[in-house]
Scaffold this motif. Structure first.
Motif, short mmCIF file in Angstrom:
data_model
loop_
_atom_site.label_atom_id
_atom_site.label_comp_id
_atom_site.label_asym_id
_atom_site.label_seq_id
_atom_site.Cartn_x
_atom_site.Cartn_y
_atom_site.Cartn_z
N ARG A 57 -0.53 7.14 -4.52
CA ARG A 57 0.12 8.16 -3.70
C ARG A 57 1.09 7.51 -2.71
O ARG A 57 0.93 7.60 -1.49
CB ARG A 57 -0.92 8.96 -2.91
N PRO A 58 2.08 6.81 -3.25
CA PRO A 58 2.96 6.01 -2.39
C PRO A 58 3.87 6.88 -1.53
O PRO A 58 4.18 8.02 -1.90
CB PRO A 58 3.78 5.20 -3.40
N GLN A 92 0.84 -1.20 0.00
CA GLN A 92 0.00 0.00 0.00
C GLN A 92 0.87 1.26 0.00
O GLN A 92 0.48 2.30 -0.51
CB GLN A 92 -0.91 0.03 1.24
N LYS A 93 2.06 1.15 0.61
CA LYS A 93 2.93 2.31 0.77
C LYS A 93 3.89 2.48 -0.40
O LYS A 93 4.56 3.50 -0.50
CB LYS A 93 3.77 2.15 2.05
N LEU A 94 4.01 1.44 -1.21
CA LEU A 94 5.02 1.43 -2.26
C LEU A 94 4.41 1.68 -3.64
O LEU A 94 3.31 1.21 -3.94
CB LEU A 94 5.73 0.07 -2.30
N GLY A 110 -6.45 1.45 -1.42
CA GLY A 110 -7.42 2.22 -0.66
C GLY A 110 -7.26 3.72 -0.91
O GLY A 110 -8.23 4.45 -1.06
N HIS A 111 -6.01 4.13 -1.02
CA HIS A 111 -5.70 5.54 -1.15
C HIS A 111 -5.19 5.75 -2.56
O HIS A 111 -4.17 5.20 -2.94
CB HIS A 111 -4.59 5.85 -0.13
N ARG A 112 -5.91 6.49 -3.38
CA ARG A 112 -5.47 6.55 -4.78
C ARG A 112 -5.75 7.90 -5.43
O ARG A 112 -6.63 8.65 -5.01
CB ARG A 112 -6.15 5.46 -5.59
#
Lengths: 560, 310
Positions: free
Chosen positions: B151-152, B80-82, B109-111
């Motif tokens: 948005r990594p 998710q972070k990368l 989830g976050h995009r």
């Protein structure tokens, strides 16, 4: 996450529809196959509905065992799957959405095939919901196989090679394209270890057979094979094209689908399900229910579909030796043409497994089943069952002179085509006809008293005429065919005294080409079509029904 | 460096393929907001290290933390972070950039929206064109857009400029510089020394599966034996044998019409050189003195010329 997987499914489909080659494989080929089939056999009156099992199976096989792995491997080769892998999605999720997309492609291709067949005149499948279930099971089994292939193949050419290794044997000795009945014994056994025959049988049973109740084993086999394939495909799944299959850890998972195939084959063997479906056999099931006026000892059939009580293995060759040894049945037609009353289908066409009785070995053959002996059964190979020579004893000079011994001598009831088959079928008495068929049956019942051909003075001709009511739908393969015999039998038994009926039926069985067939032209008065029926074929079918009724009247065939 | 500020911590990473040890105790840390370069010749273990970090490969041992998340134990959380642009990423022929961005965005989830990424990476004119109609540079920009779609916190670029034409490469360098301005943390692998020197805040030099030096380009150059190189062209030309008498000249080499050597004592050696020129009566056509470069460091560290320059 669901949303993501749905998007992935939708995207896979969209990309599929943008790829001309993929469309060609998944949609055009199945349709071409169907058309080719139709064109090739149109003059032999092979009705498409009897082959939807094979046609749909071939479509699924192509889509799942070529289309799916080709797409997966080519995407893997270009790094698409590495890219997917970077996303925080579980492997199972991505595989599921891939399966879902492929399933949607298979279903739409199948619907197209059915639609084209209907356009070409095929009646609608008899059990649409069950067809969908069977189709789904078959898709699942082959998609599982496709997944395993995708993990095993290192590149697209390897998929093609691997696919052919599975596709061709399945078509040729797996019961998909070549009728099981025309395969050697070993091939029939081998076919039980491939999913193809179960696929064909399950689909056919729901298209024009007795429904899924009769093919539970086949569904189970498909489910096992599909599950094993999906599990192994998931465990072996490769994201990276650089990783070769041979250098991969966990290759042992390949054993799982193989084990499933072996298990299914072994189960089939154990349950004596290897033999070809009864209607393709020359012999019906039989021994235990064999007529009391026993058939001539020489004609003792080898039980083929392993009757419940008999422990006989199910692997008897299609034509029992007795068939060759002795004329089993009167040749219903003296004409020198191929002695089988069945037209092309039995010889040429793939076995219509639809009609196959489900768990024959596990459950006693349905009472309908015990067969009588008309002219040699369908599927008899000409070489093995030459046109019957004249019986040694002279045949009575007229029907009135027929004796019981003539019947015992000349007719063998356990060699009739089975009631669940495609030739001279009879629905089990407890099966309710569909509403529209019921309507037709009512029309026939109501119309019969006033139908001229049923009132002619000559009892033999009268019986012939009435038998055409069953014979013509049989030739046409309409839905009516399985239900008309009951009405016909009722009418004959009520109309003609038993002693006379026995002799009349025997006479018709032995002289199918005698008398007059103009009654066929008057069938529309009873409310159903007789369009373009081949009179000779109708006569043969009438003779078959005559023997089937004769067996019931004399007790040689168990009533229900 | 305080461990808490590190976005990525890789410790003692080992990975072998059969007899090949692709990573033998690789360790490094990447700080928040820096552009970190993993520099090494082909086959040095860069890609293996990156693939382990991204969860594409399972290391044999070692630990990897991304934004404080144990990436080996919770690979999906780490992903998710990368964001990553891989060396060999190619998409389906008929997918469009907009569709790809929507599809890959859906996994997170976050995009970012596809439009935002299309605008940011200059893909407006090709947003709805099939992937197989994109140029190499456009494909690379799409790969970057995909790397940023979630948005990594950490962006991994595995040899992003390999195979690009000079124009596309320049554009990409601009893009990476912009990432730095925007405060992104970037891990960049490359075998182009000047690329690493130009773009990276810090560099780890990797060779044969080991990190052999880490630091800013400046530190690396300073830390090396800091030789300067001198090249001279004369008419008529001097021979290497002439220079061999010169004190302080090492690694004497003929480079076309020029002679080249290294020295740690520039002043005295140059004076000796001028005396030699005078004594031989030749004329200087060209004289150049160059400070040590990362390339020199690289050569010194790896003992191989692979990847030097183009």
């Amino acid at each position: 996450m669901m949303d993501a997987l749905l998007q992935q499914t939708a995207m896979s489909l969209r990309l599929h529809y943008r790829n001309r080659m993929a469309l060609l494989y998944s949609y055009l080929f199945p349709l071409i196959f169907l058309l080719a089939f139709y064109v090739l056999y149109r003059y032999e009156r092979v009705v498409l509905i009897r082959h939807m099992g094979e046609l749909l199976t071939v479509g699924i096989l192509g889509g799942a065992c070529f289309g799916l792995p080709t797409t997966l491997v080519s995407e893997r080769e270009r790094g698409v799957w590495r890219r997917y892998r970077l996303a925080p999605v579980p492997t199972a999720g991505l595989i599921s959405s891939t399966i879902a997309a492929r399933y949607a492609i298979l279903v739409t291709a199948g619907l197209l095939q059915i639609a084209l067949a209907v356009l070409l005149g095929m009646p609608l499948p008899r059990h649409p919901i069950q067809l969908w279930i069977a189709f789904t099971c078959v898709s699942f089994a082959f998609i599982g196989l496709g997944l395993v292939m995708a993990t095993m193949a290192d590149n697209v050419p390897a998929v093609q090679a691997l696919g052919q290794c599975i596709f061709l044997p399945m078509l040729i000795i797996g019961g998909v394209a070549v009728p099981l009945a025309s395969l050697p014994d070993w091939a029939q056994h081998l076919s039980a270890f491939f999913p193809g025959r179960y696929a064909v049988q399950a689909i056919q049973a729901s298209v024009n057979g007795a429904g899924l109740g009769t093919v539970r084993f086949d569904l189970l086999a498909l489910a096992i094979i599909g599950l094993a394939g999906c599990v192994a495909g998931g465990m072996l799944f490769r994201w990276d094209a650089q990783q070769r299959f041979s250098s991969r850890r966990g290759k042992a998972w390949v054993v799982v689908p193989l084990a499933a195939w072996v298990a299914v084959g072994a189960m089939a063997e154990a349950r004596h399900r290897i033999g070809t479906p009864p209607e393709s056999r020359t012999t019906g099931a039989a021994a235990p229910v064999s007529p009391s006026p026993a058939p001539p000892a020489t004609a003792e059939p080898t039980p083929v579909e392993a009757p419940p009580s008999a422990a006989a293995p199910a692997d008897t060759p299609p034509t029992p030796p007795a068939g060759a040894a002795r004329p089993l049945a009167p040749a219903p037609h003296a004409s020198g043409k191929a002695e089988t009353p069945t037209p092309a289908p039995a010889a040429v066409s793939p076995v219509p497994p639809s009609a196959r009785r489900g768990d024959a070995p596990a459950t006693p053959p349905r009472a309908v089943e015990p067969a009588a002996a008309p002219p040699a059964g369908p599927g008899d190979r000409p070489a093995e069952a030459p046109p019957a020579p004249k019986p040694a004893q002279p045949i009575a000079a007229s029907w009135q002179g027929v004796k019981r011994s003539d019947i015992d001598r000349d007719l063998i009831f356990d060699r009739l085509p089975p009631d669940s088959g495609i030739v001279a079928p009879i629905a089990p008495p407890d099966e309710a006809p569909p509403a529209e068929v019921q309507q037709q049956l009512d029309d026939i019942r109501v119309g019969l008293p006033a139908w001229g051909p049923a009132r002619v003075a000559d009892l033999v001709q009268r019986a012939r005429n009435i038998l055409y009511i069953a014979a013509v739908p049989d030739v046409h393969q309409t839905e009516l065919e399985r239900f008309a015999p009951a009405v016909v039998f009722d009418e004959l038994e009520q109309d003609i005294p038993k002693d006379d009926l026995v002799k009349v039926l025997y006479w018709i069985a032995l002289h199918p080409m005698d008398g007059d067939d103009s009654a066929i032209d008057q069938l529309p008065a009873l409310g159903f079509e007789n369009r373009g029926v081949d009179a000779e074929q109708a006569r043969e079918r009438a003779a078959l029904y005559a023997v089937k009724l004769l067996g019931r009247v004399t007790g040689a065939i168990r009533r229900f | 460096m305080e461990a808490t500020a590190a976005k990525v911590v890789v410790s003692d990473l080992h990975k072998r393929y059969g007899d090949v040890r692709a990573a033998q105790g690789v360790s490094f840390q990447i700080r928040d907001g820096e552009i970190f370069g993993l520099l090494g010749p082909n086959g040095s273990g860069k890609t293996t290290t990156v693939e382990c970090l991204l969860g594409l490969r399972e290391p044999d041992s070692g630990s990897i933390a991304v934004c404080g998340i144990d990436a080996r134990r919770h690979p999906r959380d780490a992903r998710q972070k990368l964001g990553a642009a891989l060396q060999t990423t190619s998409l389906q022929d008929k997918i469009t950039p907009r569709e790809a961005l929507r599809l890959f965005g859906a996994f997170y989830g976050h995009r970012a929206t596809p439009d935002e990424m299309i605008g940011r990476f200059g893909l407006e004119t090709k947003a709805d064109a099939a992937f197989d109609t994109l140029s190499g540079g456009q494909r690379q920009r799409l790969a970057l857009a995909l790397a940023f779609v979630n948005r990594p916190e950490v962006v991994v670029l595995d040899e992003p400029t390999t195979g690009l034409d000079p124009q596309s490469r320049r554009e990409l360098h601009g893009e990476i510089a912009r990432m730095k301005q925007d405060g992104h943390t970037v891990l960049l692998t490359t075998h182009y020394i000047e690329e690493a020197e130009q773009l990276c805040d810090r560099i780890a030099v990797i060779d044969r599966g080991r990190i052999i030096a880490t630091g800013t380009p400046h530190e690396l150059i300073a830390r090396s034996s800091a030789m300067q190189s001198v090249s001279i062209a004369t008419a008529p030309p001097l021979t290497p044998a002439d220079l061999s008498q010169l004190d302080g000249a090492e690694d004497i080499d003929v480079e076309g019409a020029r002679l080249r050597f290294r020295t740690t004592t520039v002043g005295p050696t140059l004076a000796g050189l001028l005396r030699l020129v005078e004594a031989r009566g030749v004329e200087i056509a060209e004289l150049q003195v160059r400070k040590g470069t990362l390339e020199d460091v690289f050569l010194e560290l790896t003992g191989s010329g692979a990847g030097a320059g183009e």
